[in-house]
Design a protein around this motif. Structure first.
Motif, short mmCIF file in Angstrom:
data_model
loop_
_atom_site.label_atom_id
_atom_site.label_comp_id
_atom_site.label_asym_id
_atom_site.label_seq_id
_atom_site.Cartn_x
_atom_site.Cartn_y
_atom_site.Cartn_z
N TRP A 31 23.73 105.00 30.50
CA TRP A 31 24.83 105.59 30.07
C TRP A 31 25.76 105.94 31.34
N GLY A 32 26.83 105.28 31.44
CA GLY A 32 27.48 105.75 32.85
C GLY A 32 28.61 106.28 32.66
N CYS A 33 29.52 106.11 31.76
CA CYS A 33 30.96 106.65 31.70
C CYS A 33 31.42 107.37 30.41
N SER A 49 33.80 103.61 27.87
CA SER A 49 33.81 102.18 27.58
C SER A 49 34.32 101.36 28.86
N ASN A 50 34.33 102.03 29.95
CA ASN A 50 34.74 101.22 31.23
C ASN A 50 33.43 100.41 31.79
N CYS A 51 32.59 101.12 32.06
CA CYS A 51 31.47 100.49 33.07
C CYS A 51 30.61 99.50 32.48
N GLY A 52 30.27 99.68 31.32
CA GLY A 52 29.39 98.40 30.55
C GLY A 52 27.96 98.48 30.77
N THR A 53 27.48 99.55 31.43
CA THR A 53 25.86 99.60 31.81
C THR A 53 25.31 100.11 30.56
N CYS A 54 25.94 100.33 29.45
CA CYS A 54 25.22 100.59 28.15
C CYS A 54 25.26 99.54 27.09
N LYS A 71 29.20 97.42 24.12
CA LYS A 71 29.12 98.54 24.79
C LYS A 71 28.49 99.66 23.83
N CYS A 121 28.20 102.69 23.69
CA CYS A 121 28.94 103.86 23.81
C CYS A 121 30.11 103.55 22.99
S1 FES Z 1 28.85 104.08 29.28
FE1 FES Z 1 30.10 103.19 30.39
S2 FES Z 1 30.79 101.51 28.85
FE2 FES Z 1 29.41 102.65 27.72
#
Ligand code: FES
Ligand code: FES
Length: 157
Positions: free
Chosen positions: A37-39, A42-47, A57, A59
């Motif tokens: 869970w990075g941001c 909905s920007n980082c895509g790590t989820c 994504k 999140c």
């Molecule tokens: S936590 Fe960054 S896109 Fe979902």
């Protein structure tokens, strides 16, 4: 409310709040902390996980919306000690640096290769364009996905 979905091949049912996001359902209710869970914007895509085979994504998805669907997380890539080719590729070509973005990269790459087993580098770059790597080394990530495309049989169970 109650939600039931299939996660990594197992049907799970939990009592949740309607506002719960899928990323928190996976991490906090199921203990599947491989999904990062990075941001939360909905920007980082790590989820990123797969929902019915498509990268999403997590999140941006309410857990309630995932009800009745098949979710696949990074924990499902390795089977009986055998790595998925995308995991092997990231090892072979040094696709992971700090590793934070890696789960989302892996699930996105797996979805890409399931749909297109022989993507061009441009297609790989397009597929991962929703994934931000703060360590910024996209070249090795593209090489890692290319390695997986070129070695599907060697490590597939
Ligand atoms: S936590 Fe960054 S896109 Fe979902
Ligand atoms: S490897 Fe560090 S954020 Fe991508």
């Amino acid at each position: 409310m109650q939600v039931t979905m299939t996660v990594n091949g197992d049907e799970v049912t939990r009592e949740i709040e309607p506002r719960l996001l899928l990323v928190h359902f996976l991490r906090d209710h199921l203990g599947l902390t491989g999904t990062h869970w990075g941001c939360d914007t909905s920007n980082c895509g790590t989820c990123t996980v797969q929902m019915d085979g498509e990268p999403v994504k997590s999140c941006t998805v309410l857990a309630a919306m995932a009800g009745g669907h098949e979710i696949r997380t990074v924990e499902d890539l390795e089977r009986d000690g055998v790595l998925d080719p995308v995991q092997q590729g990231f090892m072979e070509e040094h696709g992971l640096q700090c590793g934070f973005c890696t789960p989302g990269m892996l699930m996105t790459a797996r979805a890409l290769l399931d749909e297109n087993p022989d993507p061009s580098d441009d297609e790989i770059r397009t597929a991962i364009s929703g994934q931000i790597c703060r360590c910024t080394g996209y070249t090795t990530i593209v090489r890692s996905v290319r390695w997986a495309a070129e070695h599907p049989a060697e490590v597939t169970p």
